[in-house]
Design an enzyme around this catalytic site. Sequence first.
Site, PDB file in Angstrom:
ATOM      1  N   ASP A 176       3.231   1.869  -4.590  1.00  0.00           N
ATOM      2  CA  ASP A 176       2.277   2.672  -5.366  1.00  0.00           C
ATOM      3  C   ASP A 176       2.047   1.883  -6.645  1.00  0.00           C
ATOM      4  O   ASP A 176       2.954   1.719  -7.466  1.00  0.00           O
ATOM      5  CB  ASP A 176       2.882   4.051  -5.670  1.00  0.00           C
ATOM      6  CG  ASP A 176       1.947   4.897  -6.533  1.00  0.00           C
ATOM      7  OD1 ASP A 176       1.015   4.346  -7.164  1.00  0.00           O
ATOM      8  OD2 ASP A 176       2.167   6.121  -6.587  1.00  0.00           O
ATOM      9  N   VAL A 177       0.820   1.388  -6.816  1.00  0.00           N
ATOM     10  CA  VAL A 177       0.556   0.450  -7.925  1.00  0.00           C
ATOM     11  C   VAL A 177       0.744   1.076  -9.312  1.00  0.00           C
ATOM     12  O   VAL A 177       0.786   0.359 -10.308  1.00  0.00           O
ATOM     13  CB  VAL A 177      -0.863  -0.169  -7.829  1.00  0.00           C
ATOM     14  CG1 VAL A 177      -0.980  -1.073  -6.614  1.00  0.00           C
ATOM     15  CG2 VAL A 177      -1.957   0.898  -7.852  1.00  0.00           C
ATOM     16  N   TYR A 232     -15.434   6.182 -12.884  1.00  0.00           N
ATOM     17  CA  TYR A 232     -15.090   5.033 -12.028  1.00  0.00           C
ATOM     18  C   TYR A 232     -15.639   3.748 -12.656  1.00  0.00           C
ATOM     19  O   TYR A 232     -14.927   2.747 -12.770  1.00  0.00           O
ATOM     20  CB  TYR A 232     -15.681   5.248 -10.639  1.00  0.00           C
ATOM     21  CG  TYR A 232     -15.528   4.082  -9.695  1.00  0.00           C
ATOM     22  CD1 TYR A 232     -14.303   3.780  -9.115  1.00  0.00           C
ATOM     23  CD2 TYR A 232     -16.624   3.272  -9.372  1.00  0.00           C
ATOM     24  CE1 TYR A 232     -14.164   2.707  -8.241  1.00  0.00           C
ATOM     25  CE2 TYR A 232     -16.494   2.205  -8.498  1.00  0.00           C
ATOM     26  CZ  TYR A 232     -15.263   1.929  -7.932  1.00  0.00           C
ATOM     27  OH  TYR A 232     -15.134   0.862  -7.075  1.00  0.00           O
ATOM     28  N   ASP A 257       0.854  -1.191   0.000  1.00  0.00           N
ATOM     29  CA  ASP A 257       0.000   0.000   0.000  1.00  0.00           C
ATOM     30  C   ASP A 257       0.885   1.234   0.000  1.00  0.00           C
ATOM     31  O   ASP A 257       2.092   1.146   0.266  1.00  0.00           O
ATOM     32  CB  ASP A 257      -0.920  -0.015   1.254  1.00  0.00           C
ATOM     33  CG  ASP A 257      -2.208   0.785   1.062  1.00  0.00           C
ATOM     34  OD1 ASP A 257      -2.117   2.015   0.921  1.00  0.00           O
ATOM     35  OD2 ASP A 257      -3.292   0.179   1.041  1.00  0.00           O
TER      36      ASP A 257
HETATM   37  N1  LIG Z   1     -16.226  -0.345  -0.855  1.00  0.00           N
HETATM   38  C1  LIG Z   1     -17.026  -0.543  -1.882  1.00  0.00           C
HETATM   39  O1  LIG Z   1     -18.238  -0.293  -1.827  1.00  0.00           O
HETATM   40  C2  LIG Z   1     -16.478  -1.118  -3.165  1.00  0.00           C
HETATM   41  C3  LIG Z   1     -17.394  -1.610  -4.098  1.00  0.00           C
HETATM   42  C4  LIG Z   1     -16.919  -2.128  -5.295  1.00  0.00           C
HETATM   43  C5  LIG Z   1     -15.559  -2.181  -5.519  1.00  0.00           C
HETATM   44  N2  LIG Z   1     -14.696  -1.694  -4.598  1.00  0.00           N
HETATM   45  C6  LIG Z   1     -13.276  -1.763  -4.910  1.00  0.00           C
HETATM   46  O2  LIG Z   1     -12.620  -2.473  -3.899  1.00  0.00           O
HETATM   47  C7  LIG Z   1     -11.267  -2.016  -3.757  1.00  0.00           C
HETATM   48  C8  LIG Z   1     -11.001  -1.670  -2.309  1.00  0.00           C
HETATM   49  O3  LIG Z   1     -11.932  -0.682  -1.909  1.00  0.00           O
HETATM   50  P1  LIG Z   1     -12.130  -0.209  -0.385  1.00  0.00           P
HETATM   51  O4  LIG Z   1     -13.572   0.008  -0.217  1.00  0.00           O
HETATM   52  O5  LIG Z   1     -11.393  -1.093   0.525  1.00  0.00           O
HETATM   53  O6  LIG Z   1     -11.413   1.231  -0.475  1.00  0.00           O
HETATM   54  P2  LIG Z   1     -10.566   2.036   0.599  1.00  0.00           P
HETATM   55  O7  LIG Z   1     -10.523   3.426   0.085  1.00  0.00           O
HETATM   56  O8  LIG Z   1     -11.069   1.795   1.976  1.00  0.00           O
HETATM   57  O9  LIG Z   1      -9.100   1.379   0.498  1.00  0.00           O
HETATM   58  C9  LIG Z   1      -8.352   1.492  -0.670  1.00  0.00           C
HETATM   59  C10 LIG Z   1      -6.891   1.198  -0.352  1.00  0.00           C
HETATM   60  O10 LIG Z   1      -6.155   1.361  -1.578  1.00  0.00           O
HETATM   61  C11 LIG Z   1      -4.978   2.072  -1.277  1.00  0.00           C
HETATM   62  N3  LIG Z   1      -4.461   2.768  -2.460  1.00  0.00           N
HETATM   63  C12 LIG Z   1      -4.977   3.851  -3.087  1.00  0.00           C
HETATM   64  N4  LIG Z   1      -4.171   4.236  -4.086  1.00  0.00           N
HETATM   65  C13 LIG Z   1      -3.125   3.377  -4.104  1.00  0.00           C
HETATM   66  C14 LIG Z   1      -1.965   3.246  -4.915  1.00  0.00           C
HETATM   67  N5  LIG Z   1      -1.696   4.106  -5.907  1.00  0.00           N
HETATM   68  N6  LIG Z   1      -1.122   2.225  -4.665  1.00  0.00           N
HETATM   69  C15 LIG Z   1      -1.369   1.354  -3.652  1.00  0.00           C
HETATM   70  N7  LIG Z   1      -2.439   1.432  -2.855  1.00  0.00           N
HETATM   71  C16 LIG Z   1      -3.302   2.436  -3.074  1.00  0.00           C
HETATM   72  C17 LIG Z   1      -5.383   3.045  -0.171  1.00  0.00           C
HETATM   73  O11 LIG Z   1      -4.264   3.554   0.524  1.00  0.00           O
HETATM   74  C18 LIG Z   1      -6.294   2.169   0.667  1.00  0.00           C
HETATM   75  O12 LIG Z   1      -5.564   1.471   1.647  1.00  0.00           O
HETATM   76  C19 LIG Z   1     -11.139  -0.840  -4.729  1.00  0.00           C
HETATM   77  O13 LIG Z   1     -10.558  -1.282  -5.932  1.00  0.00           O
HETATM   78  C20 LIG Z   1     -12.577  -0.429  -4.951  1.00  0.00           C
HETATM   79  O14 LIG Z   1     -12.742   0.237  -6.181  1.00  0.00           O
HETATM   80  C21 LIG Z   1     -15.121  -1.174  -3.419  1.00  0.00           C
END
Ligand SMILES: NC(=O)c1ccc[n+]([C@@H]2O[C@H](COP(=O)([O-])OP(=O)(O)OC[C@H]3O[C@@H](n4cnc5c(N)ncnc54)[C@H](O)[C@@H]3O)[C@@H](O)[C@H]2O)c1
Length: 264
Positions: free
Chosen positions: A62-63, A158, A39
């Site tokens: 950083d991905v 998105y 992360d």
């Molecule tokens: N929560 C939802 O409702 C939901 C629904 C559908 C899909 N998703 C997907 O699930 C995944 C996780 O979502 P979440 O709800 O846990 O989000 P979140 O925002 O709680 O966590 C996201 C994590 O990604 C990390 N991150 C962001 N940019 C980054 C980068 N450049 N390199 C490495 N890490 C990075 C952040 O630091 C964070 O720890 C995402 O891909 C999101 O699009 C979430």
Amino acid sequence: MTDLDLTGRTALVTGGAQGLGEGMAHTLAAAGARVLVADVQDDLGAKVAESLGDGHAFTHLDVTDDTQWEAAVATAVEQLGGLDIVVNNAGVEITSLLVDVEPAAVRRMLEINLLGTTLGLKHAFRTMRPGGAAGRGGTVINVASVAATIAFPGIAVYSATKSGVDRLTRVGAMEAGKLGYGVRVNCICPGLVPTAMGIGLANDVAGIGLFGSAEEAVQGVVDLTPSGRLGEISDMTDAVLFLASDASRFVNGVALSVDGGMGM
Ligand SMILES: NC(=O)c1ccc[n+]([C@@H]2O[C@H](COP(=O)([O-])OP(=O)(O)OC[C@H]3O[C@@H](n4cnc5c(N)ncnc54)[C@H](O)[C@@H]3O)[C@@H](O)[C@H]2O)c1
């Protein structure tokens, strides 16, 4: 059914510092995998890795950065004994009506959601394929979204990036298969889960006037969901465990909806 035991395998989870990624790290570790939490949030990520116990680690990743990916997969191989599972979970969502869209926000979502997942596939394949530094094949799980399967206002870009993740998954599975990498590639499409991102989305679609309040936005989602509730982190982590394990050994190139039926 084959059991879900991941003993002896190494998993890398991007975006593992919080939310769904943190849950995935715990579930994969509980199933026996050594987990590399990756992360940009170093303090939170290190705490998650520590909470998993011995045999797990954190790495800054950083991905969107190709060089950092090289270092991360090397860490998995050198410190945790290989690389068998990559979960491309890191993602961002920035709500906006199309009439108000900001190029910088579009670029950020494209970079993290699409470029980040693409680089994850690149480095997973290079490391896992025969002759790679790990070299024993494996499985990649991308995290798309129910947003890739519906047309919900306020999240057009998105949604487009997550449709892209879906297509990357299918082409990735085909490429890996045709070229004999021994790597399966699947994605999950989560429904709304009240993580920081999920709560933020509900607030933001209300903030731009699409719903009267965040609570109404959530109710709107629940009303569109046959199972009649929001998603929970464990709903997603169980799906990831299935796709990571041999229980899904003949499942390849699919988008698994884990959304209570919202996206049909
Ligand atoms: N929560 C939802 O409702 C939901 C629904 C559908 C899909 N998703 C997907 O699930 C995944 C996780 O979502 P979440 O709800 O846990 O989000 P979140 O925002 O709680 O966590 C996201 C994590 O990604 C990390 N991150 C962001 N940019 C980054 C980068 N450049 N390199 C490495 N890490 C990075 C952040 O630091 C964070 O720890 C995402 O891909 C999101 O699009 C979430």
